[in-house]
Enzyme design. Sequence first.
Site, PDB file in Angstrom:
ATOM      1  N   ASP A 103     -47.433   7.857   6.371  1.00 58.25           N
ATOM      2  CA  ASP A 103     -48.058   7.661   5.059  1.00 58.25           C
ATOM      3  C   ASP A 103     -49.407   8.371   5.072  1.00 58.25           C
ATOM      4  O   ASP A 103     -50.333   7.945   5.763  1.00 58.25           O
ATOM      5  CB  ASP A 103     -48.241   6.168   4.766  1.00 58.25           C
ATOM      6  CG  ASP A 103     -48.609   5.888   3.307  1.00 58.25           C
ATOM      7  OD1 ASP A 103     -49.148   6.799   2.649  1.00 58.25           O
ATOM      8  OD2 ASP A 103     -48.357   4.765   2.837  1.00 58.25           O
ATOM      9  N   ARG A 160     -51.258   9.004   2.309  1.00 51.87           N
ATOM     10  CA  ARG A 160     -51.972   8.786   1.055  1.00 51.87           C
ATOM     11  C   ARG A 160     -53.382   8.252   1.275  1.00 51.87           C
ATOM     12  O   ARG A 160     -53.640   7.534   2.238  1.00 51.87           O
ATOM     13  CB  ARG A 160     -51.187   7.818   0.167  1.00 51.87           C
ATOM     14  CG  ARG A 160     -49.894   8.396  -0.369  1.00 51.87           C
ATOM     15  CD  ARG A 160     -49.074   7.358  -1.103  1.00 51.87           C
ATOM     16  NE  ARG A 160     -48.563   6.321  -0.218  1.00 51.87           N
ATOM     17  CZ  ARG A 160     -47.732   5.360  -0.599  1.00 51.87           C
ATOM     18  NH1 ARG A 160     -47.334   5.302  -1.867  1.00 51.87           N
ATOM     19  NH2 ARG A 160     -47.295   4.462   0.268  1.00 51.87           N
TER      20      ARG A 160
END
Length: 259
Positions: free
Chosen positions: A167, A169
């Site tokens: 991930d 983000r």
Amino acid sequence: MTASGASGNGHHLSDSGNGHHRATPANGHHQAESGNGRVPHPVSGGPVVQLPTAFGDFIAQAWIDLETGAEHLAVSSPNPPKDGQAPLVRLHSECLTGDVFGSYRCDCGEQLAYALEMIREHGGTLLYLRGQEGRGIGLANKIKAYALQEAGFDTVEANEQLGLPVDARCYKAAAQVLAEMGLHEVRLLSNNPDKQNRLAKAGVKVVEMVPTEVPSRDQNIRYLQTKKDRMEHRLVLGTHVGVAVPVTTPDTSFDHEQD
């Protein structure tokens, strides 16, 4: 500049006392001081416009991350939250395949539809975060990851095989946009506790996690199971749809049963 009314450049400002509406400075640049001593992430907001949709009427405002150049969109209900509750907020990562083409490899498009319906009914804001395709690895890499998933790897393993983060983000810009809109306490529409933790670190208090789980499908059940088992998403996976149905159609409600 006043808390309600219009600024000198004609951008409308609205009361943020209920934690829902936004205010745009006359120059559109946002560098509000952080009460917790953090350096604000540089963002710039544009004019507020009407956005009529298949889900109802909303208010939209584009925001630019001045560090990365990424353009995000805040889509808000024109009505304040009911019963004085903190507003619903959805941080929705861009997903071209799910949001636009209705792909059932993920649940993104159906979560987007569900979140907009909830916000329309109960008040709040959806932040559509561009540049976060494939949990931040980009569209081309996401398709490469799909190919690896078809070869037997799960969504976590596929990213790892590509040498990419599981991930990637970042929510700093999102947190700053929420702060600029006066959304300091929110009810987060998400199944992902990591979003709650990251928002808290950025100064946004999540007073409640509101589930956005939608029925699983034959095409995405393994993906969702991996998110539950390996990424700690709060999923029950108790309702399953075995045949394809449209993600959304105008004037059609989606029975609630994710992130």
